[in-house]
Design a protein around this motif. Sequence first.
Motif, short mmCIF file in Angstrom:
data_model
loop_
_atom_site.label_atom_id
_atom_site.label_comp_id
_atom_site.label_asym_id
_atom_site.label_seq_id
_atom_site.Cartn_x
_atom_site.Cartn_y
_atom_site.Cartn_z
N SER A 156 -8.66 -3.23 13.44
CA SER A 156 -7.50 -2.75 14.25
C SER A 156 -6.26 -3.09 13.58
N SER A 157 -5.24 -2.23 14.06
CA SER A 157 -3.78 -2.61 13.61
C SER A 157 -3.35 -3.63 14.15
N ALA A 158 -3.82 -4.31 15.14
CA ALA A 158 -3.30 -5.82 15.50
C ALA A 158 -3.67 -6.76 14.47
N ARG A 198 2.09 -1.65 -1.04
CA ARG A 198 1.45 -0.21 -1.11
C ARG A 198 0.21 -0.12 -0.58
N LEU A 199 0.10 0.66 0.52
CA LEU A 199 -1.12 0.74 1.48
C LEU A 199 -1.30 1.95 1.76
N ASP A 200 -2.65 2.54 2.24
CA ASP A 200 -3.39 3.66 2.57
C ASP A 200 -2.91 3.90 4.04
N ASN A 201 -3.21 4.90 4.43
CA ASN A 201 -2.80 5.74 5.75
C ASN A 201 -4.06 5.47 6.99
N GLY A 202 -4.69 4.18 6.74
CA GLY A 202 -5.82 4.08 7.57
C GLY A 202 -5.33 3.44 8.84
N GLU A 203 -6.22 3.65 10.01
CA GLU A 203 -5.80 3.43 11.29
C GLU A 203 -5.71 1.72 11.30
N GLU A 204 -6.21 1.16 10.55
CA GLU A 204 -5.84 -0.42 10.88
C GLU A 204 -4.43 -1.12 10.22
N PHE A 205 -3.48 0.05 9.79
CA PHE A 205 -2.23 0.15 9.31
C PHE A 205 -1.55 0.94 10.21
N GLY A 225 -1.58 4.33 10.13
CA GLY A 225 -2.18 5.44 10.66
C GLY A 225 -1.70 6.82 10.31
N GLY A 226 -0.69 6.76 9.40
CA GLY A 226 0.05 8.15 8.89
C GLY A 226 1.05 8.37 10.01
N SER A 227 1.77 7.44 10.90
CA SER A 227 2.53 7.67 11.93
C SER A 227 3.91 7.13 11.43
#
Length: 393
Positions: A192-194, A219-226, A228-230
Amino acid sequence: MNIIPYHEIRKISPEKARELVRKVFEANNKNVSKTAKILGVSRHTVRRAIYGPLEDKSRKPKTCPRKLSSELENLIIQEAKRTGFRYRRLSLYLFRKYGVKISENTIKSILKRNAVPRKTRKTKKGERSLYDYEALIPFSEFQLDTKHLLDKDSLPKEVYEHIKKYNLPCYEWNMIDVATRTRFTAYSYELSSAFGFMFISLVALWLRTHNVRTPIKIRLDNGEEFCGGSERKLKEWNKMLSFLGVELNPIPPKAKHLMGIIENSHRADDEYFLMIHAERCKTKDEFIQRAQRWQDTWNFFRPHSGKGMNGRTPFEKFIDSKSLVSSHVFQFPTLLLEDILKKVGTFYSLFCNKLGGKYVFTTYLFYLYLSQFFAAAFAATVLYYKGVFKLCQ
């Protein structure tokens, strides 16, 4: 009587050559010496053709003291098919898991003799380096990613079944320093992003506590746990983390090669930790303890051959850099995020709960509590690991 030489016939068929010897022997009144003279061979060859079988005898040695037992050879073949390793990594894997030291050349011969197929990987050549590794300052550039332990692709089936059976943590959170390859690790049962924001905050607090004064770029990817590309969420996170001098830089879509350093570390996790040690853990506490030992092994003892490392361990690279950062930064405790959430849940909820579309910032209380927690965690870590740092066995 025109007779084709014995040795020429033998090149075509040993059985036909010995039949010729028997015919000449019968035609010359069973005289061994005369038969040998006619065919141009020794008398021993004549007797062998007459009294022995037509086929060649096996040249396999009757005894071979240094040959591996069939059980051990079957184990090598089984593990090679199970893991997909070739002779070099398989030799180290067998030594770590079973304590059996076998030469790489021996394993190579066994795999070749039994036609064990190898796994191929596609690689891109000629690409530029991701960083200027020689100019990097320790603990200034990081890569952050998560690993799903139950991805059903990297590990043998038995390991996945064991993790499910004993309810071990399912997700691994990693942040790796590009300059020294130092890793900071945590685990969780949920993604989770939390937990993502919590893990970034914990590592940033740990770095600042140990005299890291440079800006921290992650540097991180666009996963929902971070994020999420928002873009909105990214701005909010960067605004909150700016109190710690942290900047998040997501990679573009489909640019996973920009995360090559941490992805390679995940492969090492599979080969040297999870494949060997996961099946030995029956509780989450045992798993976290072994994960701590693996992180210590990585940071203190495991040499790296990547760019800028030159065969040094992360700790050796840190010492050579003559950084003013405290060396205790390497003793980051491996954590289970659910346990941390229980300890700091009250302050963390105040920090992260939305009110009217805005975040309520209780930064001082949150960081004060976490600083106290990490001071206690650091003291416990030093006491527990003082003089106990050693290779993961």
